[in-house]
Design a protein around this motif. Structure first.
Motif, PDB file in Angstrom:
ATOM      1  N   PRO A  21     -15.795 -23.264  -8.255  1.00 21.75           N
ATOM      2  CA  PRO A  21     -15.092 -24.301  -7.499  1.00 21.75           C
ATOM      3  C   PRO A  21     -14.818 -25.517  -8.377  1.00 21.75           C
ATOM      4  O   PRO A  21     -15.585 -25.815  -9.295  1.00 21.75           O
ATOM      5  CB  PRO A  21     -16.082 -24.647  -6.374  1.00 21.75           C
ATOM      6  N   LYS A  22     -13.743 -26.236  -8.078  1.00 24.47           N
ATOM      7  CA  LYS A  22     -13.339 -27.368  -8.911  1.00 24.47           C
ATOM      8  C   LYS A  22     -13.559 -28.708  -8.208  1.00 24.47           C
ATOM      9  O   LYS A  22     -12.722 -29.605  -8.267  1.00 24.47           O
ATOM     10  CB  LYS A  22     -11.858 -27.219  -9.296  1.00 24.47           C
ATOM     11  N   HIS A  23     -14.707 -28.850  -7.564  1.00 20.36           N
ATOM     12  CA  HIS A  23     -15.043 -30.155  -7.003  1.00 20.36           C
ATOM     13  C   HIS A  23     -16.068 -30.845  -7.898  1.00 20.36           C
ATOM     14  O   HIS A  23     -16.781 -30.205  -8.669  1.00 20.36           O
ATOM     15  CB  HIS A  23     -15.577 -30.039  -5.572  1.00 20.36           C
ATOM     16  N   VAL A  24     -16.111 -32.162  -7.805  1.00 22.24           N
ATOM     17  CA  VAL A  24     -17.139 -32.966  -8.462  1.00 22.24           C
ATOM     18  C   VAL A  24     -17.948 -33.645  -7.360  1.00 22.24           C
ATOM     19  O   VAL A  24     -17.490 -33.784  -6.225  1.00 22.24           O
ATOM     20  CB  VAL A  24     -16.533 -34.001  -9.424  1.00 22.24           C
ATOM     21  N   ALA A  25     -19.156 -34.074  -7.711  1.00 16.45           N
ATOM     22  CA  ALA A  25     -20.044 -34.571  -6.663  1.00 16.45           C
ATOM     23  C   ALA A  25     -20.951 -35.667  -7.198  1.00 16.45           C
ATOM     24  O   ALA A  25     -21.010 -35.933  -8.401  1.00 16.45           O
ATOM     25  CB  ALA A  25     -20.884 -33.423  -6.096  1.00 16.45           C
ATOM     26  N   ALA A  26     -21.649 -36.298  -6.257  1.00 16.60           N
ATOM     27  CA  ALA A  26     -22.670 -37.287  -6.614  1.00 16.60           C
ATOM     28  C   ALA A  26     -23.841 -37.129  -5.658  1.00 16.60           C
ATOM     29  O   ALA A  26     -23.652 -36.949  -4.447  1.00 16.60           O
ATOM     30  CB  ALA A  26     -22.113 -38.703  -6.516  1.00 16.60           C
ATOM     31  N   PRO A 115      -8.846 -31.614   4.459  1.00 12.04           N
ATOM     32  CA  PRO A 115      -8.938 -32.575   3.353  1.00 12.04           C
ATOM     33  C   PRO A 115     -10.139 -32.243   2.473  1.00 12.04           C
ATOM     34  O   PRO A 115     -11.207 -31.836   2.969  1.00 12.04           O
ATOM     35  CB  PRO A 115      -9.115 -33.920   4.065  1.00 12.04           C
ATOM     36  N   LEU A 116     -10.001 -32.442   1.176  1.00 10.59           N
ATOM     37  CA  LEU A 116     -10.936 -31.887   0.195  1.00 10.59           C
ATOM     38  C   LEU A 116     -12.097 -32.819  -0.123  1.00 10.59           C
ATOM     39  O   LEU A 116     -12.266 -33.281  -1.260  1.00 10.59           O
ATOM     40  CB  LEU A 116     -10.164 -31.516  -1.073  1.00 10.59           C
ATOM     41  N   TRP A 117     -12.949 -33.087   0.886  1.00 15.69           N
ATOM     42  CA  TRP A 117     -14.122 -33.918   0.659  1.00 15.69           C
ATOM     43  C   TRP A 117     -15.168 -33.646   1.726  1.00 15.69           C
ATOM     44  O   TRP A 117     -14.864 -33.170   2.827  1.00 15.69           O
ATOM     45  CB  TRP A 117     -13.753 -35.406   0.662  1.00 15.69           C
ATOM     46  N   GLN A 118     -16.434 -33.970   1.393  1.00 15.24           N
ATOM     47  CA  GLN A 118     -17.552 -33.863   2.335  1.00 15.24           C
ATOM     48  C   GLN A 118     -18.621 -34.895   2.014  1.00 15.24           C
ATOM     49  O   GLN A 118     -18.837 -35.229   0.836  1.00 15.24           O
ATOM     50  CB  GLN A 118     -18.187 -32.467   2.281  1.00 15.24           C
ATOM     51  N   VAL A 136     -16.023 -34.050  -3.708  1.00 14.80           N
ATOM     52  CA  VAL A 136     -14.588 -34.221  -3.540  1.00 14.80           C
ATOM     53  C   VAL A 136     -13.891 -33.374  -4.598  1.00 14.80           C
ATOM     54  O   VAL A 136     -14.402 -33.212  -5.710  1.00 14.80           O
ATOM     55  CB  VAL A 136     -14.199 -35.714  -3.650  1.00 14.80           C
ATOM     56  N   HIS A 137     -12.747 -32.839  -4.270  1.00 17.51           N
ATOM     57  CA  HIS A 137     -12.043 -31.953  -5.195  1.00 17.51           C
ATOM     58  C   HIS A 137     -11.551 -32.721  -6.411  1.00 17.51           C
ATOM     59  O   HIS A 137     -11.099 -33.861  -6.312  1.00 17.51           O
ATOM     60  CB  HIS A 137     -10.861 -31.291  -4.481  1.00 17.51           C
ATOM     61  N   HIS A 138     -11.635 -32.069  -7.574  1.00 18.08           N
ATOM     62  CA  HIS A 138     -11.267 -32.725  -8.835  1.00 18.08           C
ATOM     63  C   HIS A 138      -9.778 -33.082  -8.880  1.00 18.08           C
ATOM     64  O   HIS A 138      -9.364 -33.969  -9.636  1.00 18.08           O
ATOM     65  CB  HIS A 138     -11.616 -31.805 -10.010  1.00 18.08           C
ATOM     66  N   MET A 139      -8.946 -32.423  -8.075  1.00 19.92           N
ATOM     67  CA  MET A 139      -7.527 -32.740  -8.093  1.00 19.92           C
ATOM     68  C   MET A 139      -7.257 -34.118  -7.485  1.00 19.92           C
ATOM     69  O   MET A 139      -6.172 -34.680  -7.669  1.00 19.92           O
ATOM     70  CB  MET A 139      -6.708 -31.674  -7.375  1.00 19.92           C
ATOM     71  N   CYS A 140      -8.253 -34.677  -6.791  1.00 22.34           N
ATOM     72  CA  CYS A 140      -8.089 -36.018  -6.213  1.00 22.34           C
ATOM     73  C   CYS A 140      -8.322 -37.118  -7.244  1.00 22.34           C
ATOM     74  O   CYS A 140      -8.040 -38.287  -6.974  1.00 22.34           O
ATOM     75  CB  CYS A 140      -9.043 -36.205  -5.042  1.00 22.34           C
TER      76      CYS A 140
END
Length: 475
Positions: A21-26, A115-118, A136-140
């Motif tokens: 998957p291509k999301h980044v997180a914190a 929408p690409l976030w949680q 959140v998705h890296h494309m954002c």
């Protein structure tokens, strides 16, 4: 109002898979206010869910045609039960348990029809604190734009009344300088010509290095060292976190005339060698890092992605931590020099070119057969120098957890907050079950590098490097 997507942003959507998957997180750890009621976290969770009116890009889903993303389109209704969730652990101070739980959240991809976030609120049974895992998705956006975006949901003072989370915070429109159409076309054509010229020059210089004609240039792609952590990216993640006093890093940086990134790179290099040696790995050449380069101009605050990722050779053949640092400094600055000599777009296209090959290898499931671009990816995101509050809860730390690059390896992301380097580490769990020992090795390597300034007898000892006699002569 629909929003256009850049080509680089589209790439994060096109190359995404269930395995990668291509999301980044914190992962953020917060302190409950002293006078808070026993159900503080539950009330905060319900309050967050009540902010059902989102702003761009948090109210937008991707409109696509045959899996190709066209634009971000606003939707009428946000499913807050999906976007804001709550979980419970026995004790969030148990780092190992927290890391394992977050790794499970991190390995699953975001619903592409939403929408690409949680936001995941994580409470513990002791009610001593809580954590928030945000993805959140890296494309954002890239690291710089996403940090700037999410800091809008925090304040320098506890604020229990006028709190608004980031997805509901209005974004003031950016003022754009008006230019004539003729000037825009002219600048666009000229920029394209310069970009192609510089890209051809980059590829030509790499070709000369490949044939050993000119060695004084950045590394040839896919020169990385194969290890048990590189190869085909598969589903499943392991996560660890680490705190290093950033004042110590800056002090050491001045004493050694090195950047903070170079200081930490040296610690990560030594620590990774030690960790892999525990699993029986030996090294006949240096490890490589994938180094993100911010292509924004000073003061530029554009959204989306504007970075290049290029390989940098690390250290090899020296047991003195200081001498390993000098090797890394030299190798790092060769790449920085090449970046400064080229148009930013040329380096961006170069990144797309080598990442496209890497992604193709991943799609064809042949990443195990080729050398990786790098063994570790290290990126640094500067954050606020003072304490922040999420509503009235003090933010203790914020650990970035990134996506996996094709070809695998270890992804290390640094967020400097309140004079501390909050470090998030992630990799695939194909061959390992935990990363906490690696975090310990990073800390010990930094301590040793710091001490080696005054104690020249310090050595990294045996970290698995097999140096041939001719290598010793060359050094």
């Amino acid at each position: 109002m629909s929003k256009k997507i850049s080509f680089l942003d589209r790439m994060f959507w096109i190359t995404e898979s269930q395995a990668n998957p291509k999301h980044v997180a914190a992962l953020q750890v917060l302190e409950i206010p002293q006078d808070a009621p026993g159900d503080y976290v539950e009330k905060l969770f319900l309050e967050l869910q009540s902010f059902s009116h989102a702003v761009s890009p948090f109210d937008c889903k991707v409109s696509s045609f045959l899996r190709y993303p066209i634009k971000l389109t606003p939707i009428k209704q946000i499913d807050m039960h999906y976007h804001v969730q709550m979980h419970e652990l026995d004790d969030i101070k148990d780092k190992s348990a927290l890391h394992s739980f977050v790794a499970k959240l991190h390995e699953t991809w975001l619903d592409r029809d939403k929408p690409l976030w949680q936001y995941h609120v994580i409470k513990d049974k002791t009610n001593q604190g809580f954590a928030v895992y945000i993805k959140v998705h890296h494309m954002c956006g890239d690291g710089a734009s996403l940090v700037r975006m999410f800091l809008k949901g925090y304040s320098e003072q506890a604020n229990g009344h006028d709190f608004v989370p980031v997805w509901a915070s209005a974004n003031p429109p950016r003022e754009r300088s008006k230019q004539s159409i003729f000037k825009q076309i002219l600048l666009g054509v000229w920029g394209f010509v310069i970009t192609i010229k510089d890209l051809v020059w980059i590829l030509f210089r790499l070709l000369l290095k490949l044939f050993r004609i000119n060695q004084d240039y950045m590394p040839v792609p896919f020169s990385g060292t194969k290890t048990m952590l590189t190869g085909q990216v598969k589903k499943g993640r392991v996560v660890a976190t680490l705190d290093i006093d950033f004042v110590r890093v800056q002090t050491l940086s001045k004493r050694l005339r090195a950047s903070a990134n170079e200081i930490l790179l040296c610690a990560f290099d030594i620590g990774t060698h030690r960790f892999l040696k525990d699993y029986g790995h030996s090294f006949k050449k240096a490890l490589y890092t994938n180094m993100p380069i911010n292509l924004r101009k000073p003061g530029e605050i554009t959204a989306g992605n504007k970075i290049a990722i290029v390989p940098v050779q690390l250290a090899f053949g020296e047991k003195d931590p200081y001498l390993r640092l000098r090797q890394i400094i030299e190798n790092h600055r060769v790449v920085k020099k090449a970046a400064k000599a080229s148009h930013p777009s040329a380096f961006s296209y170069y990144t797309l070119l080598i990442q496209s090959f890497s992604t193709l290898f991943e799609v064809l499931h042949i990443s195990d057969w080729v050398r990786p671009i790098g063994n570790i990816l290290v990126s640094n995101m500067p954050g606020p120098p003072s304490t922040l509050f999420f509503k009235d809860a003090k933010l203790l730390s914020s650990y970035p957890i990134s996506t996996m690059t094709p070809g695998g390896g270890i992804n290390i992301t640094i967020f400097t907050y309140n004079n501390t380097a909050n470090i998030g580490i992630v990799c695939c769990d194909s061959n390992i079950t935990r990363l906490e020992p690696l975090a310990v090795y990073f800390q010990e390597a930094f301590d040793m590098l710091e001490q080696s300034v005054d104690d020249t007898s310090l050595s990294v000892d045996d970290i698995g490097e097999k140096v041939l006699e001719e290598d010793n002569c060359a050094l």
